[in-house]
Design a protein around this motif. Structure first.
Motif, short mmCIF file in Angstrom:
data_model
loop_
_atom_site.label_atom_id
_atom_site.label_comp_id
_atom_site.label_asym_id
_atom_site.label_seq_id
_atom_site.Cartn_x
_atom_site.Cartn_y
_atom_site.Cartn_z
N MET A 61 47.09 37.54 47.91
CA MET A 61 45.66 37.26 48.13
C MET A 61 45.22 35.99 47.39
O MET A 61 44.74 35.04 47.97
CB MET A 61 44.85 38.45 47.62
CG MET A 61 43.36 38.25 47.70
SD MET A 61 42.50 39.61 46.90
CE MET A 61 41.67 40.34 48.26
N LEU A 62 45.46 35.99 46.07
CA LEU A 62 45.13 34.81 45.24
C LEU A 62 46.43 34.28 44.66
O LEU A 62 47.23 35.04 44.12
CB LEU A 62 44.17 35.22 44.12
CG LEU A 62 43.77 34.11 43.14
CD1 LEU A 62 42.84 33.10 43.81
CD2 LEU A 62 43.07 34.71 41.91
N GLU A 63 46.63 32.98 44.77
CA GLU A 63 47.89 32.38 44.33
C GLU A 63 47.59 31.11 43.52
O GLU A 63 46.96 30.19 44.05
CB GLU A 63 48.71 32.03 45.58
CG GLU A 63 50.16 31.71 45.33
CD GLU A 63 51.01 32.96 45.09
OE1 GLU A 63 50.78 33.96 45.79
OE2 GLU A 63 51.88 32.90 44.22
N LEU A 64 48.00 31.10 42.28
CA LEU A 64 47.86 29.88 41.47
C LEU A 64 49.25 29.31 41.23
O LEU A 64 50.16 30.04 40.83
CB LEU A 64 47.21 30.19 40.11
CG LEU A 64 45.68 30.21 40.09
CD1 LEU A 64 45.16 31.51 40.69
CD2 LEU A 64 45.14 30.02 38.69
N TYR A 121 43.63 30.96 48.33
CA TYR A 121 43.08 32.30 48.54
C TYR A 121 43.30 32.65 50.01
O TYR A 121 42.82 31.93 50.88
CB TYR A 121 41.58 32.33 48.20
CG TYR A 121 40.98 33.71 48.34
CD1 TYR A 121 41.20 34.67 47.36
CD2 TYR A 121 40.25 34.06 49.47
CE1 TYR A 121 40.69 35.95 47.49
CE2 TYR A 121 39.74 35.34 49.61
CZ TYR A 121 39.96 36.28 48.62
OH TYR A 121 39.45 37.55 48.75
N ARG A 122 44.04 33.69 50.24
CA ARG A 122 44.43 34.07 51.60
C ARG A 122 44.98 32.86 52.37
O ARG A 122 44.61 32.61 53.51
CB ARG A 122 43.26 34.70 52.34
CG ARG A 122 42.83 36.04 51.74
CD ARG A 122 42.14 36.93 52.74
NE ARG A 122 41.79 38.23 52.19
CZ ARG A 122 42.64 39.27 52.11
NH1 ARG A 122 43.88 39.13 52.54
NH2 ARG A 122 42.26 40.41 51.59
N GLY A 123 45.78 32.09 51.65
CA GLY A 123 46.47 30.96 52.27
C GLY A 123 45.66 29.67 52.32
O GLY A 123 46.21 28.61 52.61
N GLU A 124 44.36 29.74 52.04
CA GLU A 124 43.53 28.53 52.12
C GLU A 124 43.41 27.89 50.74
O GLU A 124 43.21 28.60 49.74
CB GLU A 124 42.12 28.90 52.59
CG GLU A 124 42.01 29.09 54.08
CD GLU A 124 40.55 29.21 54.53
OE1 GLU A 124 40.27 28.81 55.66
OE2 GLU A 124 39.73 29.73 53.76
N GLY A 155 31.61 34.50 50.11
CA GLY A 155 31.29 35.86 50.54
C GLY A 155 32.36 36.86 50.13
O GLY A 155 32.13 38.06 50.13
N ARG A 156 33.55 36.35 49.77
CA ARG A 156 34.68 37.24 49.47
C ARG A 156 35.06 37.28 48.00
O ARG A 156 35.65 38.26 47.54
CB ARG A 156 35.92 36.77 50.25
CG ARG A 156 35.83 36.99 51.72
CD ARG A 156 37.04 36.37 52.37
NE ARG A 156 37.12 36.68 53.78
CZ ARG A 156 38.04 36.19 54.58
NH1 ARG A 156 38.96 35.38 54.10
NH2 ARG A 156 38.06 36.50 55.86
N ALA A 157 34.82 36.17 47.30
CA ALA A 157 35.23 36.10 45.89
C ALA A 157 34.02 35.82 45.01
O ALA A 157 33.28 34.87 45.26
CB ALA A 157 36.26 34.99 45.71
N GLU A 179 35.88 40.89 48.12
CA GLU A 179 37.26 41.42 48.04
C GLU A 179 37.84 41.18 46.66
O GLU A 179 38.71 41.91 46.22
CB GLU A 179 38.15 40.68 49.05
CG GLU A 179 37.75 40.83 50.48
CD GLU A 179 38.54 39.87 51.37
OE1 GLU A 179 38.61 40.14 52.57
OE2 GLU A 179 39.08 38.86 50.86
N LEU A 180 37.38 40.08 46.04
CA LEU A 180 37.92 39.69 44.73
C LEU A 180 36.78 39.52 43.74
O LEU A 180 35.83 38.77 43.99
CB LEU A 180 38.68 38.36 44.86
CG LEU A 180 39.15 37.72 43.55
CD1 LEU A 180 40.19 38.59 42.85
CD2 LEU A 180 39.72 36.33 43.81
N LEU A 181 36.88 40.23 42.62
CA LEU A 181 35.86 40.16 41.59
C LEU A 181 36.49 39.59 40.33
O LEU A 181 37.47 40.14 39.82
CB LEU A 181 35.34 41.59 41.34
CG LEU A 181 34.01 41.77 40.63
CD1 LEU A 181 32.89 40.98 41.31
CD2 LEU A 181 33.63 43.25 40.59
N LEU A 182 35.93 38.48 39.86
CA LEU A 182 36.42 37.85 38.63
C LEU A 182 35.38 38.10 37.55
O LEU A 182 34.22 37.72 37.70
CB LEU A 182 36.60 36.34 38.85
CG LEU A 182 37.46 35.93 40.04
CD1 LEU A 182 37.31 34.44 40.35
CD2 LEU A 182 38.92 36.25 39.77
#
Lengths: 193, 257
Positions: B1-4, B60-63, B81-83, B158-161
């Motif tokens: 989902m999230l990639e650093l 995030y999701r490939g973007e 809207g998602r993170a 979908e993602l909460l930081l």
């Protein structure tokens, strides 16, 4: 105890502080636009390769203030049927010059070293500096929080509201911090004779 | 989902993050640990596309996610809207005239017809329903934190930081927060330097070391049991103790809040 005057860097910074104080005094006492323009040219020459960046930063900083004051003065002069150009030129050049001198001074000089001869002034600078850093960080957080919460570009009203909330927060924090700093200084005997 | 990937960041000459790489899968609860100044907040801001890293990439999701990439209105709308990011200082997030407006801000921006209804629902879920008509600025630290959380959850991200979400909370509210977060189905990354809270906030720990690199990526319990790594992360220390009449020195951790 170290002699602060023995350090060549400190001596240079203190001389720069003196020169800055004299330059500010001169810029407020001189009323000939040619001298002010000359002063601005000298300041930009002293900035060397950073002159473009300095001028751009100065213009961005003073633009809202100068524009508002100039428009108000223009309206007043129009009502009184006086020619406004000399005063407008003087006003804008003076603000530009004072801001440019200040930005250049802050960039080039270590203020802590320049004020090292006075314990009291160093304390005061330390307090002001720590508050400035705190507020700079907070300002960035207010800006980023709005960006983070906005699926769409925030409107003008949203930006005004964030600015108002931030200003109110700064004021509240500044008052609390000033009160606490004064208490800390009192506790450390700063105000004792 | 999230990639650093290879994320590094500098503020001027100061290194804040050094070659950080990790991925987070949907539904994971991750705790981001580190001593003060190791770059936890900066890492969350980079993951939220607010700061462009000096080097490396966030996807995030490939973007690709960065301030530049999010200038694209459609991508920004999709990602925001998602993170969602909860800032460490809740005051930085509050600017609307009432709590209701504060929580409804996101849904109104998205043009959702049921913005107010959603806001009332989440205000009630977070226990701030009785403050809906009040300005958020006068609330207590814990209540502000809850309003901010409601303002994020109202978009059902979908993602909460979460950046130090327990920092402004009293012990009772901290207990409430732990329970509340455990009940959320979304992916959560929470920063804290309170080690006793870490196992409650997730099973996986990402630990930033004092060199600003990733010191540990694995189980929370494994990290908390590893004295060498705790010391390396400056999350454990030694000093004198008194136990009744006995005084001695040993390594231990503290709850910081």
């Amino acid at each position: 105890m170290n002699n602060p005057f023995a350090d060549p860097g400190a001596r240079r910074d203190r001389l720069a502080l003196l020169a800055y104080a004299l330059a500010v005094l001169a810029a407020t006492l001189v009323h000939d636009p040619r001298w002010l323009a000359g002063g601005l040219t000298v300041t930009l020459l002293l900035a060397g390769s950073g002159a473009g960046g300095l001028l751009s930063r100065v213009l961005r900083t003073v633009l809202p203030f100068n524009l508002a004051v100039s428009m108000g003065y223009l309206m007043l002069a129009w009502l009184r049927t006086e020619p406004p150009w000399q005063t407008l030129l003087l006003l804008n050049l003076r603000v530009l010059l004072l801001t440019a001198i200040t930005f250049l001074f802050v960039r080039r000089v270590n203020l802590f070293r320049a004020l090292g001869f006075s314990r009291s002034l160093t304390y005061l600078l330390g307090l002001a500096y720590s508050q400035a850093l705190t507020f700079r960080r907070a300002h960035e957080d207010f800006r980023l929080a709005l960006v983070s919460r906005s699926p769409r570009r925030p409107g003008l009203m949203d930006r005004y509201r964030v600015s108002a909330a931030a200003a109110s927060w700064y004021l509240e924090k500044a008052l609390a911090a000033a009160r606490e700093s004064a208490q800390a200084l009192r506790s450390r005997g700063f105000f004792d004779a | 989902m999230l990639e650093l990937t290879g994320v590094s960041h500098r503020y001027g000459a100061a290194m804040v993050l050094k070659e950080i790489s990790f991925g987070v899968e949907a539904g994971e609860k991750v705790v981001l640990l580190g001593a003060n100044g190791t770059g936890k907040s900066t890492l969350l801001k980079i993951a939220n596309g607010l700061i462009a890293p000096s080097a490396g990439q966030v996807r995030y999701r490939g973007e690709a996610i960065s301030p530049g990439a999010l200038r694209n209105a459609a991508r920004n709308r999709r990602f925001r809207g998602r993170a969602a990011l909860l800032f460490q200082n809740p005051d930085a997030m509050l600017f609307n005239p009432t709590v209701l407006d504060e929580i409804a801000f996101g849904p109104r921006q998205l043009g959702l017809a049921d913005a107010e209804e959603r806001a009332r629902h989440w205000a009630a879920a977070l226990g701030v329903g009785r403050h809906l008509d009040r300005p958020p600025f006068g609330l207590s630290g814990g209540e502000k934190q809850k309003v901010c959380l409601a303002a994020l959850l109202v978009l059902e991200p979908e993602l909460l930081l979460l950046d130090e979400p327990a920092a402004a909370l009293d012990p009772r509210s901290t207990g409430w927060l732990v329970d509340f977060l455990a009940g959320l189905r979304c992916t959560v990354i929470t920063t804290t330097h309170n080690l006793s809270l870490a196992p409650e906030l997730g099973r996986r720990a990402l630990v930033l070391g004092e060199d600003h690199g990733l010191l540990h990526d694995g189980g929370v319990e494994a990290f908390l049991g590893d004295r060498e790594r705790l010391l390396a992360a400056n999350l454990m220390h030694i000093h004198r103790h008194r136990h009744g009449l006995v005084e001695h020195r040993h390594f231990h951790v503290h709850d910081w809040d």
